[in-house]
Design a protein around this motif. Sequence first.
Motif, PDB file in Angstrom:
ATOM      1  N   LYS A   1       0.843  -1.189   0.000  1.00  0.00           N
ATOM      2  CA  LYS A   1       0.000   0.000   0.000  1.00  0.00           C
ATOM      3  C   LYS A   1       0.878   1.239   0.000  1.00  0.00           C
ATOM      4  O   LYS A   1       1.856   1.313   0.738  1.00  0.00           O
ATOM      5  CB  LYS A   1      -0.887  -0.018   1.250  1.00  0.00           C
ATOM      6  N   GLY A   2       0.509   2.223  -0.822  1.00  0.00           N
ATOM      7  CA  GLY A   2       1.248   3.466  -0.866  1.00  0.00           C
ATOM      8  C   GLY A   2       1.100   4.241   0.434  1.00  0.00           C
ATOM      9  O   GLY A   2       0.023   4.286   1.016  1.00  0.00           O
ATOM     10  N   ARG A   3       2.147   4.852   0.898  1.00  0.00           N
ATOM     11  CA  ARG A   3       2.125   5.606   2.154  1.00  0.00           C
ATOM     12  C   ARG A   3       1.863   7.086   1.921  1.00  0.00           C
ATOM     13  O   ARG A   3       1.886   7.872   2.846  1.00  0.00           O
ATOM     14  CB  ARG A   3       3.454   5.450   2.891  1.00  0.00           C
ATOM     15  N   GLY A   4       1.645   7.454   0.684  1.00  0.00           N
ATOM     16  CA  GLY A   4       1.406   8.864   0.384  1.00  0.00           C
ATOM     17  C   GLY A   4       2.645   9.518  -0.173  1.00  0.00           C
ATOM     18  O   GLY A   4       3.739   9.312   0.325  1.00  0.00           O
ATOM     19  N   GLY A   5       2.470  10.274  -1.219  1.00  0.00           N
ATOM     20  CA  GLY A   5       3.595  10.965  -1.839  1.00  0.00           C
ATOM     21  C   GLY A   5       4.377  10.034  -2.737  1.00  0.00           C
ATOM     22  O   GLY A   5       4.221   8.826  -2.716  1.00  0.00           O
ATOM     23  N   GLY A   6       5.193  10.597  -3.551  1.00  0.00           N
ATOM     24  CA  GLY A   6       6.074   9.806  -4.400  1.00  0.00           C
ATOM     25  C   GLY A   6       5.373   9.155  -5.564  1.00  0.00           C
ATOM     26  O   GLY A   6       4.347   9.620  -6.052  1.00  0.00           O
ATOM     27  N   VAL A   7       5.917   8.066  -6.013  1.00  0.00           N
ATOM     28  CA  VAL A   7       5.435   7.388  -7.203  1.00  0.00           C
ATOM     29  C   VAL A   7       4.068   6.756  -6.970  1.00  0.00           C
ATOM     30  O   VAL A   7       3.262   6.646  -7.896  1.00  0.00           O
ATOM     31  CB  VAL A   7       6.467   6.321  -7.643  1.00  0.00           C
ATOM     32  N   ALA A   8       3.759   6.354  -5.757  1.00  0.00           N
ATOM     33  CA  ALA A   8       2.471   5.714  -5.474  1.00  0.00           C
ATOM     34  C   ALA A   8       1.309   6.651  -5.794  1.00  0.00           C
ATOM     35  O   ALA A   8       0.305   6.229  -6.370  1.00  0.00           O
ATOM     36  CB  ALA A   8       2.408   5.278  -4.015  1.00  0.00           C
ATOM     37  N   ASP A   9       1.426   7.907  -5.452  1.00  0.00           N
ATOM     38  CA  ASP A   9       0.361   8.862  -5.750  1.00  0.00           C
ATOM     39  C   ASP A   9       0.312   9.214  -7.233  1.00  0.00           C
ATOM     40  O   ASP A   9      -0.749   9.499  -7.771  1.00  0.00           O
ATOM     41  CB  ASP A   9       0.543  10.150  -4.938  1.00  0.00           C
ATOM     42  N   MET A  10       1.460   9.180  -7.880  1.00  0.00           N
ATOM     43  CA  MET A  10       1.507   9.532  -9.288  1.00  0.00           C
ATOM     44  C   MET A  10       0.686   8.548 -10.133  1.00  0.00           C
ATOM     45  O   MET A  10       0.042   8.920 -11.092  1.00  0.00           O
ATOM     46  CB  MET A  10       2.957   9.540  -9.778  1.00  0.00           C
TER      47      MET A  10
ATOM     48  N   GLY B   1      -2.969   7.101  -4.335  1.00  0.00           N
ATOM     49  CA  GLY B   1      -3.739   7.864  -3.361  1.00  0.00           C
ATOM     50  C   GLY B   1      -5.173   7.404  -3.276  1.00  0.00           C
ATOM     51  O   GLY B   1      -5.802   7.489  -2.233  1.00  0.00           O
ATOM     52  N   VAL B   2      -5.709   6.911  -4.369  1.00  0.00           N
ATOM     53  CA  VAL B   2      -7.089   6.424  -4.385  1.00  0.00           C
ATOM     54  C   VAL B   2      -7.205   5.153  -3.569  1.00  0.00           C
ATOM     55  O   VAL B   2      -8.125   4.991  -2.783  1.00  0.00           O
ATOM     56  CB  VAL B   2      -7.561   6.181  -5.839  1.00  0.00           C
ATOM     57  N   THR B   3      -6.263   4.232  -3.728  1.00  0.00           N
ATOM     58  CA  THR B   3      -6.341   2.966  -3.014  1.00  0.00           C
ATOM     59  C   THR B   3      -5.957   3.113  -1.548  1.00  0.00           C
ATOM     60  O   THR B   3      -6.381   2.322  -0.730  1.00  0.00           O
ATOM     61  CB  THR B   3      -5.435   1.909  -3.669  1.00  0.00           C
ATOM     62  N   SER B   4      -5.156   4.124  -1.213  1.00  0.00           N
ATOM     63  CA  SER B   4      -4.746   4.259   0.181  1.00  0.00           C
ATOM     64  C   SER B   4      -5.877   4.793   1.054  1.00  0.00           C
ATOM     65  O   SER B   4      -5.825   4.654   2.264  1.00  0.00           O
ATOM     66  CB  SER B   4      -3.516   5.172   0.288  1.00  0.00           C
ATOM     67  N   THR B   5      -6.905   5.391   0.468  1.00  0.00           N
ATOM     68  CA  THR B   5      -8.021   5.859   1.271  1.00  0.00           C
ATOM     69  C   THR B   5      -8.993   4.733   1.592  1.00  0.00           C
ATOM     70  O   THR B   5      -9.793   4.858   2.498  1.00  0.00           O
ATOM     71  CB  THR B   5      -8.790   6.978   0.535  1.00  0.00           C
ATOM     72  N   MET B   6      -8.912   3.648   0.851  1.00  0.00           N
ATOM     73  CA  MET B   6      -9.764   2.511   1.129  1.00  0.00           C
ATOM     74  C   MET B   6      -9.219   1.771   2.341  1.00  0.00           C
ATOM     75  O   MET B   6      -8.014   1.700   2.550  1.00  0.00           O
ATOM     76  CB  MET B   6      -9.807   1.571  -0.076  1.00  0.00           C
ATOM     77  N   SER B   7     -10.095   1.201   3.143  1.00  0.00           N
ATOM     78  CA  SER B   7      -9.627   0.485   4.331  1.00  0.00           C
ATOM     79  C   SER B   7      -9.140  -0.890   3.925  1.00  0.00           C
ATOM     80  O   SER B   7      -9.823  -1.635   3.238  1.00  0.00           O
ATOM     81  CB  SER B   7     -10.765   0.362   5.345  1.00  0.00           C
ATOM     82  N   SER B   8      -7.917  -1.230   4.340  1.00  0.00           N
ATOM     83  CA  SER B   8      -7.359  -2.541   4.046  1.00  0.00           C
ATOM     84  C   SER B   8      -7.083  -3.263   5.353  1.00  0.00           C
ATOM     85  O   SER B   8      -6.977  -2.659   6.404  1.00  0.00           O
ATOM     86  CB  SER B   8      -6.081  -2.411   3.230  1.00  0.00           C
ATOM     87  N   SER B   9      -6.955  -4.550   5.255  1.00  0.00           N
ATOM     88  CA  SER B   9      -6.724  -5.376   6.429  1.00  0.00           C
ATOM     89  C   SER B   9      -5.311  -5.189   6.942  1.00  0.00           C
ATOM     90  O   SER B   9      -4.345  -5.274   6.190  1.00  0.00           O
ATOM     91  CB  SER B   9      -6.968  -6.838   6.066  1.00  0.00           C
ATOM     92  N   GLY B  10      -5.182  -4.938   8.226  1.00  0.00           N
ATOM     93  CA  GLY B  10      -3.863  -4.791   8.824  1.00  0.00           C
ATOM     94  C   GLY B  10      -3.113  -6.102   8.855  1.00  0.00           C
ATOM     95  O   GLY B  10      -1.896  -6.132   8.740  1.00  0.00           O
ATOM     96  N   VAL B  11      -3.845  -7.211   8.993  1.00  0.00           N
ATOM     97  CA  VAL B  11      -3.209  -8.524   9.029  1.00  0.00           C
ATOM     98  C   VAL B  11      -2.602  -8.850   7.674  1.00  0.00           C
ATOM     99  O   VAL B  11      -1.484  -9.359   7.582  1.00  0.00           O
ATOM    100  CB  VAL B  11      -4.239  -9.611   9.440  1.00  0.00           C
ATOM    101  N   ALA B  12      -3.323  -8.549   6.607  1.00  0.00           N
ATOM    102  CA  ALA B  12      -2.810  -8.820   5.264  1.00  0.00           C
ATOM    103  C   ALA B  12      -1.559  -7.994   4.992  1.00  0.00           C
ATOM    104  O   ALA B  12      -0.599  -8.498   4.395  1.00  0.00           O
ATOM    105  CB  ALA B  12      -3.880  -8.521   4.223  1.00  0.00           C
ATOM    106  N   GLU B  13      -1.556  -6.748   5.417  1.00  0.00           N
ATOM    107  CA  GLU B  13      -0.386  -5.892   5.217  1.00  0.00           C
ATOM    108  C   GLU B  13       0.812  -6.404   6.008  1.00  0.00           C
ATOM    109  O   GLU B  13       1.939  -6.415   5.510  1.00  0.00           O
ATOM    110  CB  GLU B  13      -0.726  -4.450   5.614  1.00  0.00           C
ATOM    111  N   ARG B  14       0.580  -6.846   7.243  1.00  0.00           N
ATOM    112  CA  ARG B  14       1.677  -7.395   8.055  1.00  0.00           C
ATOM    113  C   ARG B  14       2.233  -8.674   7.434  1.00  0.00           C
ATOM    114  O   ARG B  14       3.449  -8.879   7.408  1.00  0.00           O
ATOM    115  CB  ARG B  14       1.208  -7.663   9.481  1.00  0.00           C
ATOM    116  N   ASN B  15       1.349  -9.542   6.954  1.00  0.00           N
ATOM    117  CA  ASN B  15       1.819 -10.768   6.306  1.00  0.00           C
ATOM    118  C   ASN B  15       2.589 -10.467   5.036  1.00  0.00           C
ATOM    119  O   ASN B  15       3.597 -11.114   4.749  1.00  0.00           O
ATOM    120  CB  ASN B  15       0.640 -11.696   6.004  1.00  0.00           C
ATOM    121  N   LEU B  16       2.127  -9.490   4.279  1.00  0.00           N
ATOM    122  CA  LEU B  16       2.836  -9.072   3.073  1.00  0.00           C
ATOM    123  C   LEU B  16       4.214  -8.530   3.432  1.00  0.00           C
ATOM    124  O   LEU B  16       5.203  -8.821   2.745  1.00  0.00           O
ATOM    125  CB  LEU B  16       2.022  -8.027   2.320  1.00  0.00           C
ATOM    126  N   ASN B  17       4.296  -7.773   4.514  1.00  0.00           N
ATOM    127  CA  ASN B  17       5.591  -7.265   4.981  1.00  0.00           C
ATOM    128  C   ASN B  17       6.523  -8.408   5.366  1.00  0.00           C
ATOM    129  O   ASN B  17       7.704  -8.396   5.022  1.00  0.00           O
ATOM    130  CB  ASN B  17       5.400  -6.330   6.175  1.00  0.00           C
TER     131      ASN B  17
END
Length: 82
Positions: A27-36, A40-56
């Motif tokens: 997930k983009g953290r804001g700014g940089g290439v992710a917003d370009m 920014g559109v996907t970062s406003t959607m709520s995502s699962s914290g567990v999925a993000e931790r597992n991805l990390n």
Amino acid sequence: MAVLQTALLVLLAITSVLLILLILLHKGRGGGVADMFGGGVTSTMSSSGVAERNLNRITIVLGLIWVVVIIILGLFTRFGWA
């Protein structure tokens, strides 16, 4: 040793492609290439914290495997074990 070196090269290629894909899934953290590119559109959607931790975790483990393979291949090259 040539078989081991070939296997390590294949593992390096596979982990490289997987790392690229997993990093792009983060997930983009804001700014940089992710917003370009619309991050920014996907970062406003709520995502699962567990999925993000597992991805990390998966990304970190693959990154460590990638670094170890690079070091071993460098040792093969340096000491001529091929």
